[in-house]
Design an enzyme around this catalytic site. Structure first.
Site, PDB file in Angstrom:
ATOM      1  N   SER A 144      36.129  84.236  49.337  1.00 24.48           N
ATOM      2  CA  SER A 144      35.545  82.893  49.421  1.00 24.48           C
ATOM      3  C   SER A 144      36.657  81.851  49.436  1.00 24.48           C
ATOM      4  CB  SER A 144      34.642  82.634  48.214  1.00 24.48           C
ATOM      5  OG  SER A 144      34.238  81.275  48.157  1.00 24.48           O
ATOM      6  N   TYR A 158      33.535  82.478  39.321  1.00 24.56           N
ATOM      7  CA  TYR A 158      33.315  82.951  40.692  1.00 24.56           C
ATOM      8  C   TYR A 158      34.604  82.847  41.508  1.00 24.56           C
ATOM      9  CZ  TYR A 158      31.447  83.198  45.437  1.00 24.56           C
ATOM     10  OH  TYR A 158      31.209  83.536  46.749  1.00 24.56           O
TER      11      TYR A 158
END
Length: 251
Positions: A144, A158
């Site tokens: 990501s 995350y």
């Protein structure tokens, strides 16, 4: 030199979001698919849809919780066997829970770190073992843009988990240099999926646009790909050099 067609593709986390979208795109290309996820009802419905729309392909499914390393070790080769082997493995399964550190939600941060790091590691172990046995293959690790710098709040754990995946994928790539096995790290930006409700930032694209860019990048088999390329490649370059207070506001 053109890359070989990866006819048999295994995708984890295929019951929703990017995984489901990639399954639809690759099915449209005529690829055979092995799909794994925890939600078998959705997975089976997707299988039936794909076979009805593309009767010339093969689609096999299996229940899989990537938190269970023993299950990953067992299910991945079983799925591969049903297709006669796999040519590409997309390690996509992951979660996006999280909260600022020290605010009473350590369980959510630990769950995200466990699934995204150890769950992906288990997938890579199983996939690369298969690829080593046949001397070729394509491992895709879904990271990501949140991995690049210190994003705050719900992205804290995350982003850290995805940064770990960047490091893991690079070290696997180093192990495999000179072999017939390729490793690609993809870094999606803000794509509208269930995993990032409430965490969508500027330049968010719809799921269809994001999946189109993601599958096109995977087909090119680069070392690293930002998805969509515009604006996330230049934005990612900026994120690396901007002062943290500025990055914090952007996140």
């Amino acid at each position: 030199m053109p890359h070989p067609v990866r006819q048999r593709i295994l995708i984890t986390g295929a019951s929703s979001g990017l995984g489901e979208g990639m399954a639809r795109r690759f099915a449209r290309m005529g690829r055979d698919l092995a799909l794994a996820a925890r939600r078998t009802d959705r997975l089976e419905a997707l299988r039936d849809e794909l076979l009805a729309a593309h009767p010339g392909i093969r689609v096999v499914t299996a229940a899989l919780d990537v938190d269970d390393a023993a299950a990953v070790e067992k299910v991945v080769p079983e799925l591969a066997g049903k297709l006669g082997g796999i040519d590409r493995f997309v390690a996509n399964a992951g979660i996006g829970k999280g909260a600022p550190v020290g605010t009473g939600s350590a369980w959510a941060n630990r769950a995200t770190l466990f699934t995204n790091v150890l769950g992906t590691h288990a997938q890579c172990e199983a996939a690369v073992e298969l690829f080593r046995a046949r001397g070729s293959g394509h491992l895709v690790v879904v990271s990501s843009v949140a991995s690049i710098r210190g994003m705050r709040g719900t992205r804290t754990a995350y982003g850290a988990s995805k940064a770990a995946l960047n490091a893991l994928a690079e070290r696997i790539r180093s192990d495999l240099l000179g072999t017939g096995i390729r490793v690609t790290t993809v870094l999606p930006g803000f794509i509208a999926t269930d995993i990032n409700v409430g965490r969508r930032g500027p330049f968010t694209v719809d799921l269809g646009t994001g999946v189109d860019a993601l599958t096109a990048a995977i087909e090119r088999e680069p070392v690293r790909a930002y998805v969509p390329e515009w604006p996330w490649r230049p934005v990612s370059a900026l994120l690396r050099v901007l002062p943290l207070p500025v990055v914090r506001r952007l996140a």
